[in-house]
Design a protein around this motif. Sequence first.
Motif, mmCIF file in Angstrom:
data_model
loop_
_atom_site.group_PDB
_atom_site.id
_atom_site.type_symbol
_atom_site.label_atom_id
_atom_site.label_comp_id
_atom_site.label_asym_id
_atom_site.label_seq_id
_atom_site.Cartn_x
_atom_site.Cartn_y
_atom_site.Cartn_z
ATOM 1 N N MET A 128 0.834 -1.194 0.000
ATOM 2 C CA MET A 128 0.000 0.000 0.000
ATOM 3 C C MET A 128 0.878 1.256 0.000
ATOM 4 S SD MET A 128 -3.215 0.957 -0.024
ATOM 5 C CE MET A 128 -4.151 -0.420 0.661
ATOM 6 N N ILE A 129 0.626 2.180 -0.930
ATOM 7 C CA ILE A 129 1.363 3.438 -1.015
ATOM 8 C C ILE A 129 0.612 4.486 -0.206
ATOM 9 C CG2 ILE A 129 2.286 5.223 -2.542
ATOM 10 C CD1 ILE A 129 2.311 3.141 -4.787
ATOM 11 N N ARG A 130 1.280 5.050 0.787
ATOM 12 C CA ARG A 130 0.668 6.007 1.704
ATOM 13 C C ARG A 130 0.899 7.434 1.202
ATOM 14 N NH1 ARG A 130 -0.046 4.251 6.893
ATOM 15 N NH2 ARG A 130 0.930 6.119 7.794
ATOM 16 N N VAL A 131 -0.179 8.211 1.123
ATOM 17 C CA VAL A 131 -0.123 9.530 0.499
ATOM 18 C C VAL A 131 -0.641 10.607 1.457
ATOM 19 C CG1 VAL A 131 -0.841 10.934 -1.475
ATOM 20 C CG2 VAL A 131 -0.517 8.463 -1.758
ATOM 21 N N VAL A 132 0.032 11.754 1.468
ATOM 22 C CA VAL A 132 -0.440 12.945 2.174
ATOM 23 C C VAL A 132 -0.798 14.003 1.136
ATOM 24 C CG1 VAL A 132 0.361 14.955 3.503
ATOM 25 C CG2 VAL A 132 0.665 12.654 4.412
ATOM 26 N N LEU A 133 -1.926 14.691 1.353
ATOM 27 C CA LEU A 133 -2.387 15.743 0.460
ATOM 28 C C LEU A 133 -2.120 17.107 1.094
ATOM 29 C CD1 LEU A 133 -5.884 14.219 -0.405
ATOM 30 C CD2 LEU A 133 -3.735 13.920 -1.657
ATOM 31 N N ALA A 134 -1.454 18.003 0.376
ATOM 32 C CA ALA A 134 -1.173 19.347 0.878
ATOM 33 C C ALA A 134 -1.730 20.359 -0.108
ATOM 34 C CB ALA A 134 0.320 19.549 1.073
ATOM 35 N N ASP A 135 -2.854 20.982 0.251
ATOM 36 C CA ASP A 135 -3.503 21.979 -0.596
ATOM 37 C C ASP A 135 -4.381 22.841 0.295
ATOM 38 O OD1 ASP A 135 -5.534 23.193 -2.540
ATOM 39 O OD2 ASP A 135 -4.248 22.071 -3.925
ATOM 40 N N ASP A 136 -4.416 24.147 0.025
ATOM 41 C CA ASP A 136 -5.189 25.030 0.892
ATOM 42 C C ASP A 136 -6.685 24.997 0.611
ATOM 43 O OD1 ASP A 136 -4.736 26.273 -1.561
ATOM 44 O OD2 ASP A 136 -4.895 28.284 -0.709
ATOM 45 N N GLN A 137 -7.110 24.308 -0.451
ATOM 46 C CA GLN A 137 -8.523 24.225 -0.791
ATOM 47 C C GLN A 137 -9.086 22.862 -0.382
ATOM 48 O OE1 GLN A 137 -9.670 25.740 -4.700
ATOM 49 N NE2 GLN A 137 -7.614 26.593 -4.938
ATOM 50 N N ALA A 138 -10.049 22.876 0.549
ATOM 51 C CA ALA A 138 -10.627 21.637 1.059
ATOM 52 C C ALA A 138 -11.299 20.838 -0.049
ATOM 53 C CB ALA A 138 -11.627 21.948 2.168
ATOM 54 N N LEU A 139 -11.925 21.525 -1.005
ATOM 55 C CA LEU A 139 -12.612 20.835 -2.086
ATOM 56 C C LEU A 139 -11.627 20.088 -2.976
ATOM 57 C CD1 LEU A 139 -15.362 20.314 -3.358
ATOM 58 C CD2 LEU A 139 -15.035 22.364 -4.759
ATOM 59 N N VAL A 140 -10.474 20.710 -3.223
ATOM 60 C CA VAL A 140 -9.440 20.049 -4.027
ATOM 61 C C VAL A 140 -8.936 18.805 -3.300
ATOM 62 C CG1 VAL A 140 -7.105 20.276 -4.954
ATOM 63 C CG2 VAL A 140 -8.741 22.149 -5.221
ATOM 64 N N ARG A 141 -8.677 18.931 -2.009
ATOM 65 C CA ARG A 141 -8.209 17.776 -1.236
ATOM 66 C C ARG A 141 -9.252 16.659 -1.251
ATOM 67 N NH1 ARG A 141 -7.166 21.718 2.650
ATOM 68 N NH2 ARG A 141 -8.583 20.706 4.133
ATOM 69 N N ALA A 142 -10.521 17.013 -1.145
ATOM 70 C CA ALA A 142 -11.579 16.006 -1.155
ATOM 71 C C ALA A 142 -11.612 15.262 -2.488
ATOM 72 C CB ALA A 142 -12.931 16.654 -0.877
ATOM 73 N N GLY A 143 -11.414 16.003 -3.577
ATOM 74 C CA GLY A 143 -11.393 15.365 -4.884
ATOM 75 C C GLY A 143 -10.228 14.399 -5.033
ATOM 76 N N PHE A 144 -9.059 14.836 -4.583
ATOM 77 C CA PHE A 144 -7.888 13.959 -4.644
ATOM 78 C C PHE A 144 -8.074 12.735 -3.751
ATOM 79 C CE2 PHE A 144 -4.999 17.770 -5.767
ATOM 80 C CZ PHE A 144 -5.273 17.588 -7.110
ATOM 81 N N ARG A 145 -8.644 12.956 -2.572
ATOM 82 C CA ARG A 145 -8.852 11.839 -1.649
ATOM 83 C C ARG A 145 -9.781 10.802 -2.284
ATOM 84 N NH1 ARG A 145 -8.781 10.274 3.737
ATOM 85 N NH2 ARG A 145 -7.716 12.177 4.430
ATOM 86 N N ALA A 146 -10.847 11.263 -2.925
ATOM 87 C CA ALA A 146 -11.786 10.342 -3.570
ATOM 88 C C ALA A 146 -11.108 9.582 -4.709
ATOM 89 C CB ALA A 146 -12.993 11.109 -4.088
#
Length: 221
Positions: free
Chosen positions: A1-19
């Motif tokens: 499993m590749i573990r990823v952290v998302l760094a972005d000031d826009q919550a909507l962008v992070r939600a899209g990447f997370r999905a």
Amino acid sequence: MIRVVLADDQALVRAGFRALLGSAPDLEVVGEAEDGEAVLRVCRDTAPDVVLMDIRMPGRDGLAATRDIVADPRLAGVRVVVLTTFAEDAYIFEALRSGASGFLVKDTEPAELLHAVRVVHAGEALLSPGVTRRLVEEFAARSRPPAPDRRLDALTGREREVLALVAAGLSNDEIAEKLVVSPATAKTHVSRSMVKLGVRDRAQLVVLAYETGLVRPGWLA
């Protein structure tokens, strides 16, 4: 499993990447950060494999945060992919100089983003299809000629040759074909060069090859 952290000031962008990342069976989002100060703390807490890093964030930006991650010995295994709306050559080169392993623009296709995370995790360098080496070469062409540099003295003649081909964007298989060696031998030369030069991955090898003057823009053509 590749573990990823998302760094972005826009919550909507992070939600899209997370999905998107959550839809892949081999990828897992283990943390999020909304600014450059927070991402370092999140990385220390979660020990990710890859960080998707926005450049323009409030306070400490993504380039500074990337330098922080690279400088932290506790995060030696973390790879950073800079993800931004700004596909400008200065940003690209500065991101690579800061220690990023890849650079993608935010209009990248979803499949390409997933591929990018896997490629960078495997130790390869990655630039978005629309962000070609031509931009890096143009930036290097405008810079001053490199001063004498002794870092390459540690390399054998064959390792220098391989380093130049890495800077030209060749894969291990392409290097092997050009030098008439096995892909395993090419990979060994690349790995030994990284160890001798103290760099994290192929992206840093490319930067070093230009900075030391081993290659100059347009040399392969």
